[in-house]
Every structure is written in C-alpha cells, then in structure tokens.
Design a protein around this motif. Structure first.
Motif, short mmCIF file in Angstrom:
data_model
loop_
_atom_site.label_atom_id
_atom_site.label_comp_id
_atom_site.label_asym_id
_atom_site.label_seq_id
_atom_site.Cartn_x
_atom_site.Cartn_y
_atom_site.Cartn_z
N VAL A 292 -58.73 13.57 -115.34
CA VAL A 292 -58.92 14.41 -115.82
C VAL A 292 -60.00 13.81 -116.90
CG1 VAL A 292 -58.12 15.90 -117.82
CG2 VAL A 292 -56.54 15.13 -115.59
N VAL A 293 -60.43 12.55 -117.00
CA VAL A 293 -61.22 12.31 -118.50
C VAL A 293 -62.48 12.12 -117.94
CG1 VAL A 293 -62.12 10.68 -119.59
CG2 VAL A 293 -59.74 10.72 -120.15
N TRP B 272 -51.65 5.80 -115.27
CA TRP B 272 -53.00 6.12 -115.90
C TRP B 272 -53.45 6.88 -115.03
CZ3 TRP B 272 -53.55 6.03 -120.64
CH2 TRP B 272 -53.12 4.77 -121.85
N LYS B 273 -53.44 7.25 -113.98
CA LYS B 273 -54.14 8.31 -112.87
C LYS B 273 -54.33 9.58 -113.17
CE LYS B 273 -51.37 7.60 -108.97
NZ LYS B 273 -50.92 8.19 -107.47
N ILE B 274 -53.53 10.09 -113.23
CA ILE B 274 -54.51 11.36 -113.31
C ILE B 274 -54.71 11.48 -115.32
CG2 ILE B 274 -53.13 14.12 -114.11
CD1 ILE B 274 -52.51 12.95 -111.94
N PRO B 275 -54.50 10.96 -115.82
CA PRO B 275 -55.39 10.62 -117.23
C PRO B 275 -56.84 10.10 -116.95
CG PRO B 275 -53.22 10.03 -117.66
CD PRO B 275 -53.04 9.97 -116.18
N LEU B 276 -57.03 9.44 -116.00
CA LEU B 276 -58.49 8.91 -116.19
C LEU B 276 -58.99 9.71 -115.24
CD1 LEU B 276 -57.94 5.03 -114.95
CD2 LEU B 276 -59.02 5.92 -116.96
N SER C 167 -63.70 15.46 -116.74
CA SER C 167 -64.31 15.88 -118.00
C SER C 167 -65.86 15.96 -118.21
CB SER C 167 -63.36 16.31 -118.91
OG SER C 167 -62.01 16.28 -118.33
#
Length: 258
Positions: free
Chosen positions: A193-194, A187-191, A197
């Motif tokens: 990015v979110v 979840w590192k990258i998704p979090l 953003s």
C-alpha cells in the motif's frame, strides 16, 4: 567435541538450505536480458524526432488541440511538486532493499538483486527514452506560455512520464520480491500500500507540476509495472526439489525441501 561439531554442521547446512533466496542468476538468461536492456538504452541515444521542434513561444498552442481526457487536468509549471516528485522517487527507488532484510550479509543475494534491479532500470529508461524521442509531444506547461527555466532540453518529451515509470517499477519490484521472499510476513500488505501510494503520488506530482498529461502518467505506470514484475519473475528459481546431505556421527542424513 565431535558431537558439537556435527551439530554445528547440521545447523549450518539446514540454515543455508532453507534460508535461500527464491531468486537466482542464470548466465544465458541474463546475457539475453542484459543485452536487451543495454541495447534499448544505447538505441535511445540515437533515436531523435526527424522534425525540428519549435519552442512553445514560437508557435500558437491551443488547449483545444489536446484530447478531452487530458485537457481537464492541465497545469502551469510549478516548481514545488516538481521537486517533491524527485525526492519521493529517490526514496521509492531505494525501498526494494527491504526485500534483502533476511539476506543482508549474503553477497550472492546482493549480486542477484543488483543485476535484476539494474536490468529493470535500464529497460524502463531505454523504453521511455525511445518513445519520448520518437513521439514528440509538448508538455502541458507549454500551453501556458514559454518554456520554464532549465526545461529547454525536454519540453517536447512529455510522453510517457519517466518519473512515473521508475516509481511504479520500484513499487512493483518491491511488491514482487518482498511477497515472494516473505509470503507469511504481516508487512506485505502495508508495504504494498505504501509503495504504490508513493508511486501514485509521484504520478500526481508530475501532473500538478505541469510536466505531464494524465495519459503520460498512465503510460509510464504501465511500462514501470511490467518491468517491475517481469524481471523478478524471470529470475525465480526453478521449482525443483532441493536435496542436501548432512553429516551425522554414523553416516549421512538426506534432507529434501519440497
């Protein structure tokens, strides 16, 4: 029964040793950081622009006097993106709680994160307020007419964007702590990015609402990012070997964490 008790002690000690948060408080260090944080906040109250600031309608404001970089994205005041930036910011500032998932019941970790986050917030607030109050700059909506209703207290405090600073501080704080707490999490990258953003969305909303210029937003993003990463970094535990003694039925076992 004795063996089960010993096994329980081993498991408990092992969990407490290896699930420990990489962040900790240090009395001396936090006294210094806390004093600077509170000092900036207090000083910001007493810093005011020496000259009286005329209302937008009292003086002619021309877009030609705005630098070319900012002039291309100037907007009249719009309430919808203004409110949207508030809502998104509130949600974003709560997102660092995700870094506490594995230590949700550990009061010491909550205290550590609470102090770190409070220091970050105060540093961002104090820095932004000192700059705002010492460098008076009319907001973009002032170039389109009079001050909108409810904005009479800060129409000349455009630089930097405090909303954007808090947004990027929260995103940086989350990215820094989550990546450190859970280096192997998918979840590192998704979090990341979110969160960034959403922070960028707050900055854009401040521009489209007519509250800020591009340079205001960029300055706010820089201020927030610095404190969002700096404070957690200053609270990282020293990288010394962790040693623990575990009770065994015939003595002790030495456990080292490298």
């Amino acid at each position: 029964m004795r063996k089960y008790f010993i096994l329980f002690c081993i498991i408990t000690a092992s969990v407490s040793c290896f699930a420990e948060s990489p962040y900790s408080l240090d009395l001396t260090k936090d006294i210094v950081i806390g004093s600077v944080s509170l000092g900036l906040t207090v000083v910001s109250v007493f810093v005011t622009h020496s000259a009286s600031i005329a209302s937008c309608s009292d003086i002619p404001l021309s877009k030609d006097n705005v630098n070319a970089f900012d002039r291309n994205l100037m907007f009249e005041y719009s309430k919808s993106p203004d409110i949207a930036s508030d809502i998104v910011l509130y949600g974003l500032m709560a997102m660092p709680l995700l870094s506490l998932i594995d230590n949700i019941r550990d009061g010491n970790v909550w205290a550590t994160y609470g102090v770190m986050y409070a220091e970050s917030v105060l540093l961002v607030f104090g820095t932004c307020e000192i700059i705002k109050n010492s460098t008076a700059r009319y907001r973009p909506y002032c170039y389109f007419g009079d001050v909108p209703s409810g904005k009479s207290a800060d129409y000349y405090k455009s630089f930097p964007s405090r909303h954007t600073a808090f947004a990027f501080m929260s995103a940086g704080f989350l990215a820094s702590t989550f990546f450190t707490e859970y280096p192997d999490s998918p979840w590192k990258i998704p979090l990341g990015v979110v969160s960034y953003s959403l922070a960028a969305g707050v900055g854009l909303s401040r521009i489209f609402s007519g509250n800020h210029f591009i340079t205001d937003v960029l300055a706010g993003a820089a201020i927030g990012s610095v404190y969002g990463y700096l404070i957690p970094w200053l609270h990282l535990r020293s990288k010394t070997d962790a040693v623990a003694f575990l009770p065994l039925y015939n003595g002790f076992m030495l456990v080292c964490q490298f």
